[in-house]
Design an enzyme around this catalytic site. Structure first.
Site, PDB file in Angstrom:
ATOM      1  N   GLY A 315     -11.324  19.861  -3.238  1.00 34.04           N
ATOM      2  CA  GLY A 315     -12.087  19.863  -4.327  1.00 34.04           C
ATOM      3  C   GLY A 315     -12.376  18.964  -4.267  1.00 34.04           C
ATOM      4  O   GLY A 315     -13.798  17.798  -4.713  1.00 34.04           O
ATOM      5  N   HIS A 319     -21.530  14.561  -2.129  1.00 37.04           N
ATOM      6  CA  HIS A 319     -22.586  15.071  -3.812  1.00 37.04           C
ATOM      7  C   HIS A 319     -23.795  13.606  -4.184  1.00 37.04           C
ATOM      8  O   HIS A 319     -22.442  12.748  -3.744  1.00 37.04           O
ATOM      9  CB  HIS A 319     -21.965  15.830  -4.885  1.00 37.04           C
ATOM     10  N   CYS A 337     -14.032  13.034  -3.059  1.00 34.09           N
ATOM     11  CA  CYS A 337     -15.306  13.174  -2.758  1.00 34.09           C
ATOM     12  C   CYS A 337     -16.131  11.934  -1.996  1.00 34.09           C
ATOM     13  O   CYS A 337     -15.753  10.758  -1.948  1.00 34.09           O
ATOM     14  CB  CYS A 337     -16.301  13.740  -3.863  1.00 34.09           C
TER      15      CYS A 337
END
Length: 424
Positions: A315, A319, A337
Site C-alpha cells: 500500500g 500520490h 506513502c
C-alpha cells in the site's frame, strides 16, 4: 666439333623425352603412386522423443532430438488431420517446441531430418496427448500487448498456487523472453508463487520485449497442470526516467537519461508507519482511486485519492496530498506513502511510466522482498541465485547494482489488486 656438340645435345634431349611421352599413355614402373585410403565418414545418429506410440502425454510435449555428426534440417509435426504445426528449436538444439500448445486427446506424428551436408538421416515417431486435467494452476503475466513500460519493468509471472521447488526448473524452462536489441537475462523465484525476469542492467530505451509463458498443460507437481499459454509483446520507453527519494532532505529528484530535470518536496511515512527504503518500480497508475482501510488495524477510512502510482503490494504509493503540502520537504506525516503537492503529482503522473524505478533512501526500514516488483532491489549476484536452472557462465559475473545516476546536468494478465492503502 660444333656439329657434334649440337648432335649430342639433341640426342640427350631425345632420351629424356621418351619416358615423358610414355607417361602420357600409361603408368610405367617407377612412376605409379598408390592413393591413400579415404576414411569412412562418421556414422550419423538421430534419436527422437517421445518414443513411438506413447500415450497420455501433456499438451506441453516437446520433440526431443539427439543427433550426432549431423544437424537438424527439418521438423514436421502433424496432427491427426495432417495439418502441420509451426515451432522453433531450443537454442541448444535439444528439442523442438511447438509455437502453440497441442490439443487435448490429440494424435500427432513427427518426422525429423538431419544432414551433414552430404548425407541425410530421417526418423519418425508418433504419440497421443492426455485428456484435459481437472487440477489446473492459474497463471498470469504482468505484461500487456502493445503497452510501453519504463526501463526497470521486470517480466513477472505469477501462479495461483505454490510451485514445489522440485517442479520449478521445468516451469522455468517453459518461460521464454526475447529482447530487441539482445539483452540476456535470468529468472528469479521470488517465492513459490512468483518468478521474475530481468537483465543485469535496466533495459535499453526503445527495447522490444517478447514474452511467452508456455505453461498450458505443463506438469507443475502434485498432479497439477498449467492452465494457459500466454504471450505479450511490449516496448520499453525511449527515455530512461528514474526517481530518487531522500529522507535526509525530503525531496524527490527526477532524472531523465541521467540528467536531473526536477526536484520536488515530499513527505514520507511517519515514525509509526515508515516508508520502505529500496529500489521499487511503479506498478500501476490511477488518475483517481479509493483508499479503503475499513476493517483493517489502525486508522480506518475510505477516501478518494488523485494521481496515485503504486509502489508496493503493502500500500505504498506516490500520490497527490493537498492536506500535507505544508509538511512536504519538512517532516514525515504519511502512513508510508510519498506525499506530493497536487501540481507535482500531476507532473509526475504525466511523465512517468509503469516500470520506472523509484529508489527511496534513508528511512531505516528495508523494502520487503516480493512486496511489489522488487527485482532491482537485489544485486545481480544475489538475483542469479534465484534461478531454478543453471545460469550460463557469462551471466554469472557480478555486475554492479543499477543505481540512479547522480548526474545533475497476449495477453491476459493478473489484475493489479485494488488499493487498500491508508490515507498518506
Amino acid at each position: 666439333m660444333g656439329a657434334l656438340r649440337r648432335f649430342g645435345l639433341a640426342a640427350a634431349t631425345a632420351v629424356v623425352l621418351v619416358p615423358l611421352t610414355s607417361c602420357d599413355t600409361g603408368d610405367p614402373a617407377g612412376f605409379k603412386q598408390n592413393a591413400a585410403p579415404q576414411p569412412a565418414p562418421p556414422a550419423q545418429t538421430l534419436e527422437l522423443t517421445p518414443a513411438a506410440e506413447q500415450k497420455d502425454l501433456p499438451v506441453s510435449t516437446e520433440i526431443g532430438i539427439t543427433v550426432a555428426n549431423a544437424s537438424v534440417r527439418s521438423v514436421a509435426l502433424a496432427d491427426a488431420k495432417g495439418r502441420l504445426l509451426s515451432g522453433q528449436m531450443r537454442p541448444d538444439n535439444s528439442a523442438w517446441i511447438p509455437d502453440k500448445p497441442l490439443d487435448y486427446k490429440g494424435r500427432y506424428s513427427v518426422t525429423v531430418t538431419a544432414t551433414d551436408g552430404r548425407r541425410a538421416i530421417t526418423k519418425s515417431t508418433s504419440f497421443t496427448t492426455m485428456a484435459e486435467p481437472q487440477r489446473q494452476v492459474g497463471t498470469g503475466m504482468y505484461l500487456f500487448d502493445d503497452h510501453t513500460y519504463g526501463v526497470a519493468m521486470p517480466v513477472v509471472v505469477e501462479f495461483s498456487e505454490q510451485i514445489p521447488e522440485k517442479s520449478r526448473a521445468q516451469v522455468e524452462s517453459r518461460l521464454f523472453v526475447t529482447t530487441t536489441p539482445a539483452q540476456p537475462g535470468v529468472w528469479h523465484w521470488m517465492s513459490g508463487r512468483q518468478v521474475t525476469y530481468r537483465a543485469p542492467e535496466y533495459w535499453k530505451p526503445g527495447t522490444v520485449l517478447s514474452v511467452r509463458a508456455a505453461l498450458k498443460g505443463l506438469p507443475m507437481g502434485e498432479g497439477r497442470y498449467g492452465d494457459d499459454d500466454r504471450k505479450a509483446t511490449a516496448k520499453i520507453a525511449g527515455e530512461k526516467l528514474e526517481l530518487v527519494v531522500k529522507n535526509s532532505n525530503k525531496h524527490i529528484d527526477v532524472f531523465r537519461n541521467g540528467k536531473k530535470v526536477r526536484s520536488m518536496p515530499v513527505s514520507l511515512g511517519k515514525a509509526s508507519t515508515p516508508s520502505s527504503s529500496g529500489t521499487m518500480v511503479i506498478m500501476d497508475k490511477q488518475e483517481s482511486t479509493i483508499f479503503d482501510t475499513t476493517g483493517e488495524p489502525g486508522d480506518q477510512y475510505r477516501v478518494q485519492i488523485q494521481y496515485a502510482q503504486r509502489l508496493t503490494w503493502g500500500g505504498e504509493f506516490i500520490h497527490s496530498a493537498p492536506w500535507s503540502v505544508g509538511d512536504q520537504g519538512n517532516r514525515n506525516v504519511s502512513h508510508g506513502c510519498l506525499n506530493v503537492s497536487p501540481s507535482n503529482a500531476v507532473w509526475l503522473f504525466q511523465n512517468t511510466h509503469v516500470g520506472d524505478p523509484v529508489t527511496v533512501k534513508g528511512t531505516g526500514v528495508k523494502l520487503e522482498r516480493g512486496n511489489g516488483f522488487t527485482a532491482w532491489d537485489l544485486s545481480w549476484k544475489e538475483f542469479v541465485k534465484g534461478s531454478a536452472l543453471p545460469v550460463p557462465q557469462e551471466l554469472l559475473e557480478p555486475v554492479p547494482a543499477v543505481a540512479p545516476s547522480p548526474s545533475v546536468s497476449a495477453t491476459p494478465s493478473v489484475a493489479v489488486p485494488s488499493p487498500t492503502d491508508s490515507i498518506n
